[in-house]
Design a protein around this motif. Structure first.
Motif, PDB file in Angstrom:
ATOM      1  N   ARG B  27       1.113  -0.885   0.478  1.00 60.02           N
ATOM      2  CA  ARG B  27      -0.346   0.005  -0.226  1.00 60.02           C
ATOM      3  C   ARG B  27       0.991   0.880   0.038  1.00 60.02           C
ATOM      4  O   ARG B  27       0.711   1.953  -0.538  1.00 60.02           O
ATOM      5  CB  ARG B  27      -0.906  -0.011   1.173  1.00 60.02           C
ATOM      6  CG  ARG B  27      -2.476  -0.131   0.905  1.00 60.02           C
ATOM      7  CD  ARG B  27      -3.332   0.151   2.115  1.00 60.02           C
ATOM      8  NE  ARG B  27      -4.092  -1.218   2.458  1.00 60.02           N
ATOM      9  CZ  ARG B  27      -4.142  -2.043   3.252  1.00 60.02           C
ATOM     10  NH1 ARG B  27      -3.575  -1.525   4.450  1.00 60.02           N
ATOM     11  NH2 ARG B  27      -4.934  -2.973   3.111  1.00 60.02           N
ATOM     12  N   ALA B  28       1.844   1.541   0.520  1.00 64.92           N
ATOM     13  CA  ALA B  28       3.140   2.353   0.799  1.00 64.92           C
ATOM     14  C   ALA B  28       3.915   3.406  -0.251  1.00 64.92           C
ATOM     15  O   ALA B  28       3.460   3.884  -0.626  1.00 64.92           O
ATOM     16  CB  ALA B  28       4.204   1.911   2.231  1.00 64.92           C
ATOM     17  N   VAL B  36      -0.647  10.382  -2.437  1.00 62.59           N
ATOM     18  CA  VAL B  36      -0.959  10.239  -1.347  1.00 62.59           C
ATOM     19  C   VAL B  36      -0.854   9.462  -0.398  1.00 62.59           C
ATOM     20  O   VAL B  36       0.065   8.693  -0.339  1.00 62.59           O
ATOM     21  CB  VAL B  36      -2.357   9.419  -1.715  1.00 62.59           C
ATOM     22  CG1 VAL B  36      -3.365   9.801  -3.491  1.00 62.59           C
ATOM     23  CG2 VAL B  36      -2.721   7.889  -2.189  1.00 62.59           C
ATOM     24  N   ASN B  37      -1.167   8.979   0.569  1.00 63.54           N
ATOM     25  CA  ASN B  37      -1.189   8.791   2.051  1.00 63.54           C
ATOM     26  C   ASN B  37      -1.552   7.071   1.792  1.00 63.54           C
ATOM     27  O   ASN B  37      -2.869   6.996   1.162  1.00 63.54           O
ATOM     28  CB  ASN B  37      -1.559   9.290   2.823  1.00 63.54           C
ATOM     29  CG  ASN B  37      -0.957  10.359   3.579  1.00 63.54           C
ATOM     30  OD1 ASN B  37       0.112  11.257   3.324  1.00 63.54           O
ATOM     31  ND2 ASN B  37      -1.608  11.994   3.539  1.00 63.54           N
ATOM     32  N   GLN B  39      -2.899   5.841   3.571  1.00 56.26           N
ATOM     33  CA  GLN B  39      -4.298   5.784   4.373  1.00 56.26           C
ATOM     34  C   GLN B  39      -5.892   5.459   3.500  1.00 56.26           C
ATOM     35  O   GLN B  39      -6.721   5.250   3.154  1.00 56.26           O
ATOM     36  CB  GLN B  39      -4.798   6.914   5.595  1.00 56.26           C
ATOM     37  CG  GLN B  39      -4.585   6.038   6.381  1.00 56.26           C
ATOM     38  CD  GLN B  39      -2.383   6.985   7.048  1.00 56.26           C
ATOM     39  OE1 GLN B  39      -1.912   7.326   5.640  1.00 56.26           O
ATOM     40  NE2 GLN B  39      -1.596   6.174   8.131  1.00 56.26           N
ATOM     41  N   THR B  40      -4.913   6.525   2.625  1.00 57.92           N
ATOM     42  CA  THR B  40      -6.321   6.509   1.087  1.00 57.92           C
ATOM     43  C   THR B  40      -6.416   5.401  -0.071  1.00 57.92           C
ATOM     44  O   THR B  40      -7.296   4.457  -0.276  1.00 57.92           O
ATOM     45  CB  THR B  40      -5.812   7.988   0.051  1.00 57.92           C
ATOM     46  OG1 THR B  40      -5.107   9.183   1.621  1.00 57.92           O
ATOM     47  CG2 THR B  40      -6.125   8.132  -1.177  1.00 57.92           C
TER      48      THR B  40
END
Lengths: 173, 89
Positions: B27-28, B36-37, B39-40
């Motif tokens: 994800r990172a 984007v972050n 978490q997004t």
């Protein structure tokens, strides 16, 4: 040569990176919500005691001052645990965070407007307006309550980060 | 009305999780690639956030796929079913 604006942006980015690494073990929904409730209780207590604080030489004033300090600390904790999404400059937020900031900021704005209406009514209808210190204490208490509404809403709403099996696999492998 | 408010009537499904797994992207890493972050990315995968057109294009660029291969109004079939079909003679 860096312009002042670029230097401010660079400093904002450094601050954001630094704050995002604080209290990693506390960045979950359970602790965020507890911090939010603790802030709310403290902020409301500050406001209620503030209504009776009166003269700054009284004991009630020192109780109010202590509660205000606790509220400020809990406010900072709320901001750290939510990555300060509620107040961070738009340049450092992505589209989802901007949408969250917009939603929570709007609620914060409504709460601020109605708080001012209620404060005006309180000042107009109680003896608090007869002392010079009363309105000051009331306003500071209100700012402590209203100023953190966006971060408090975010602290309540933000979900837990789901584990990423791919990242976990990388760590194990 | 925000797009997520229409989520129940007009949902946007995506294949992000499957595509990330296929390419071994965390994800990172995906978040960094599309700026984007992380978490997004999690919110997109859960359907808590629908991407802007700009973000959707950036994500598709990372996977070198057209938008309709990553996002859809209807639920996606498993990739294997789509590739090899069902009941083909």
């Amino acid at each position: 040569m860096n312009t002042l604006r670029e230097r401010i942006h660079a400093q904002q980015e450094r601050n954001a990176a630094r704050y995002s690494s604080w209290l990693p073990g506390w960045r979950n929904r359970r602790i965020r919500r507890r911090a939010m409730v603790a802030w709310l209780v403290s902020a409301v207590a500050t406001l209620v005691v503030g209504l009776y604080a009166g003269d700054f030489r009284t004991m009630t004033f020192f109780v109010w001052w202590g509660l205000l300090m606790i509220t400020v600390v809990l406010q900072m904790l709320n901001k750290v645990l939510t990555n300060n999404i509620g107040e961070r400059t738009a340049r450092l937020l992505d589209e989802r965070e901007l949408a969250l900031r917009g939603r929570c900021g709007y609620v914060g704005f409504l709460v601020a407007v109605w708080s001012m209406v209620i404060a005006a009514m309180v000042l107009a209808s109680t003896p608090i307006s007869s002392t010079r210190f009363g309105p000051f204490v009331l306003l500071i208490s209100l700012i402590a309550l209203v100023g953190n509404v966006p971060s408090a809403l975010l602290a309540w709403q933000l979900p837990d980060d789901e584990p990423d099996p791919i990242a976990e696999g990388e760590h194990r492998g | 009305m925000s797009p997520v408010r229409r989520g129940k009537e007009l949902p946007i499904h995506n294949r992000l999780q499957v595509l990330r797994a296929e390419r071994g992207l965390t994800r990172a890493q995906l978040a960094e690639a599309v700026e984007v972050n992380p978490q997004t990315i999690g919110a997109l995968e859960r359907g808590d956030h629908y991407p802007s057109l700009d973000l959707a294009f950036r994500i598709c660029e990372v996977f070198s796929l057209p938008v309709e291969a990553v996002f859809s109004r209807t639920p996606f079939q498993p990739l294997s079913t789509q590739l090899y079909g069902k009941g083909e003679s």
